[in-house]
Enzyme design. Structure first.
Site, PDB file in Angstrom:
ATOM      1  CB  SER A  46     -15.492  27.299  15.649  1.00 49.75           C
ATOM      2  OG  SER A  46     -16.461  26.903  16.591  1.00 49.75           O
ATOM      3  N   GLY A 220      -9.984  25.300  18.471  1.00 53.30           N
ATOM      4  CA  GLY A 220      -8.756  24.729  19.007  1.00 53.30           C
ATOM      5  C   GLY A 220      -8.756  23.227  19.206  1.00 53.30           C
ATOM      6  CB  CYS A 245     -18.787  21.578  17.165  1.00 61.24           C
ATOM      7  SG  CYS A 245     -17.367  21.867  16.081  1.00 61.24           S
ATOM      8  CG  LEU A 246     -14.495  22.269  21.961  1.00 56.99           C
ATOM      9  CD1 LEU A 246     -13.282  21.473  21.511  1.00 56.99           C
ATOM     10  CD2 LEU A 246     -14.090  23.681  22.373  1.00 56.99           C
ATOM     11  CD  GLN A 249     -13.767  18.116  18.348  1.00 58.73           C
ATOM     12  OE1 GLN A 249     -13.141  18.976  18.960  1.00 58.73           O
ATOM     13  NE2 GLN A 249     -13.906  18.160  17.034  1.00 58.73           N
ATOM     14  CG  ASN A 287     -15.582  25.923  11.678  1.00 61.26           C
ATOM     15  OD1 ASN A 287     -14.466  25.571  11.310  1.00 61.26           O
ATOM     16  ND2 ASN A 287     -15.782  27.003  12.409  1.00 61.26           N
ATOM     17  CE1 TYR A 290      -6.292  18.679  17.115  1.00 55.18           C
ATOM     18  CE2 TYR A 290      -7.364  20.741  16.476  1.00 55.18           C
ATOM     19  CZ  TYR A 290      -6.222  20.052  16.869  1.00 55.18           C
ATOM     20  OH  TYR A 290      -5.039  20.713  17.002  1.00 55.18           O
ATOM     21  CG  HIS A 328     -22.065  23.621  13.612  1.00 53.17           C
ATOM     22  ND1 HIS A 328     -21.901  24.321  14.788  1.00 53.17           N
ATOM     23  CD2 HIS A 328     -20.824  23.303  13.189  1.00 53.17           C
ATOM     24  CE1 HIS A 328     -20.615  24.433  15.053  1.00 53.17           C
ATOM     25  NE2 HIS A 328     -19.936  23.821  14.104  1.00 53.17           N
ATOM     26  CD  GLU A 330     -25.194  25.360  15.615  1.00 55.42           C
ATOM     27  OE1 GLU A 330     -24.072  25.798  15.314  1.00 55.42           O
ATOM     28  OE2 GLU A 330     -25.399  24.140  15.810  1.00 55.42           O
TER      29      GLU A 330
END
Length: 354
Positions: A46, A220, A245-246, A249, A287, A290, A328, A330
């Site tokens: 990430s 990103g 996380c991503l 999103q 982490n 966005y 996270h 994990e």
């Protein structure tokens, strides 16, 4: 000792001493507040495209332990106050400087990281160049953008990781930059994990007949990943889904929401998150740069919120048998308060409700 500089896009220069790789590097400068876990930070995909600065002053005291890697190293550069040249740990494989040289990642130490952190907190995330000499022309620094990084960090071919003990479920994990501990958490709950590249199609995934679908973390701007968002739209409601996380999103974007860039992001292992369904507050590892815009969440209900800035930290989609979180669960190394979310995912695959 070789002198080096970290030059911000506004021209401010910070002198330090070079270590690690010898090349110069331009990247997005971010800070992380973790007091331990620098190995996991450096190997977290990430961070692709970013120069990572540690706010904790001493880094490298337990060396580099390959067994603790979360993935491949994709950071553009590494900035610390002080690095330990003589690590002391029975598991140490090599020291930080030697490993950074192996990875061709330039580093800089002896830098006033407290002042740099203040600047980023006030101004927001900015680009920087890590270099031997201050360049006369800095135009390439503000022009830099973190782009195309999911394609850079995803796996190149599918891979199957067997369950620990009897196989109870088969989970397809879309790798946008997955941390290895996501796989381990699923394996120890009896899940065989089929890791798929980010370019996998919804049709391919559904044809394999998974019991559940996992969307990983990654680097990103989430809105850049239009293909991946379109695939998630086809998958929602077809199979139980858990996003981190991503993955959180991208699911929100697929469900009609929107995302925006935070001023300086959440990066560390002490982010407080409130469970909106009760009274608990969890300490989480995060982490990300966005966030999902809470006002645009229509298809689901917000389940977690950041206790510091009230940003969206989780969404449940009961009708679609899906849920996602920004943090996270994990976390390794980091707090394990929210590991129960993997159990919730298993319960969902069993036919339970959110």
């Amino acid at each position: 000792m070789k002198k080096g500089y970290l030059v911000l896009q506004d021209g401010r220069a910070f002198e330090g001493i070079r270590f690690g790789g010898e090349a110069d590097a331009v990247g997005e400068l971010v800070f992380t507040t973790g007091m331990c876990g620098y190995i996991e930070t450096l190997t977290d995909p990430s961070y692709a495209g970013q120069i990572v600065m540690q706010t904790y002053p001493l880094i490298g005291n337990y060396g580099i332990i390959r067994q603790d890697f979360e993935g491949a190293c994709h950071v553009k550069g590494y900035v610390v106050r002080e690095w330990c040249e003589t690590p002391s740990n029975f598991r140490t494989d090599l020291d930080l400087d030697t490993w950074l040289k192996e990875q061709k990642v330039p580093g800089l130490y002896g830098v006033d990281t407290r002042e740099l952190t203040r600047i980023i907190r006030e101004h927001g995330v900015m680009n920087a160049i890590l270099c031997d000499e201050i360049p006369p022309d800095l135009s390439a620094v503000p022009a830099y953008a973190v782009a195309g990084v999911v394609e850079e960090v995803t796996c190149k071919a599918p891979a199957l990781f067997p369950a620990e003990g009897p196989e109870r479920f088969r989970v397809s994990l879309i790798d946008y930059g997955a941390k290895r501990n996501i796989i381990r958490e699923l394996q120890k709950r009896g899940c065989a994990v089929q890791v798929c590249p980010a370019a996998v199609s919804a049709e391919e995934l559904l044809a394999s007949g998974p019991d559940g679908l996992m969307l990983s973390n990654g680097p990103g701007d989430p809105a850049e990943n239009t293909y991946q968002i379109a695939q998630i739209q086809k998958l929602l409601g077809k199979v139980p889904l858990f996003g981190i996380c991503l993955g959180h999103q991208l699911t929100a974007l697929a469900a009609g929401g929107s995302t925006y860039k935070l001023k300086y992001g959440h990066r560390g292992v002490n982010q407080p998150v409130r469970d909106l369904r009760g009274t608990r507050t969890y300490i989480t590892s995060q982490n990300h740069g966005y966030a999902v815009d809470s006002d645009t969440v229509k298809a689901g209900r917000i389940s977690f919120a950041n206790a510091n800035d009230a940003t969206c930290e989780g969404i449940d989609y009961p009708e679609l048998r899906a849920f996602t979180v920004q943090f996270h669960p994990e976390a390794c190394t980091g707090p394990k308060d929210t590991a129960f979310l993997f159990d919730r995912f298993v319960d969902l695959m069993k036919g339970g409700d959110l």
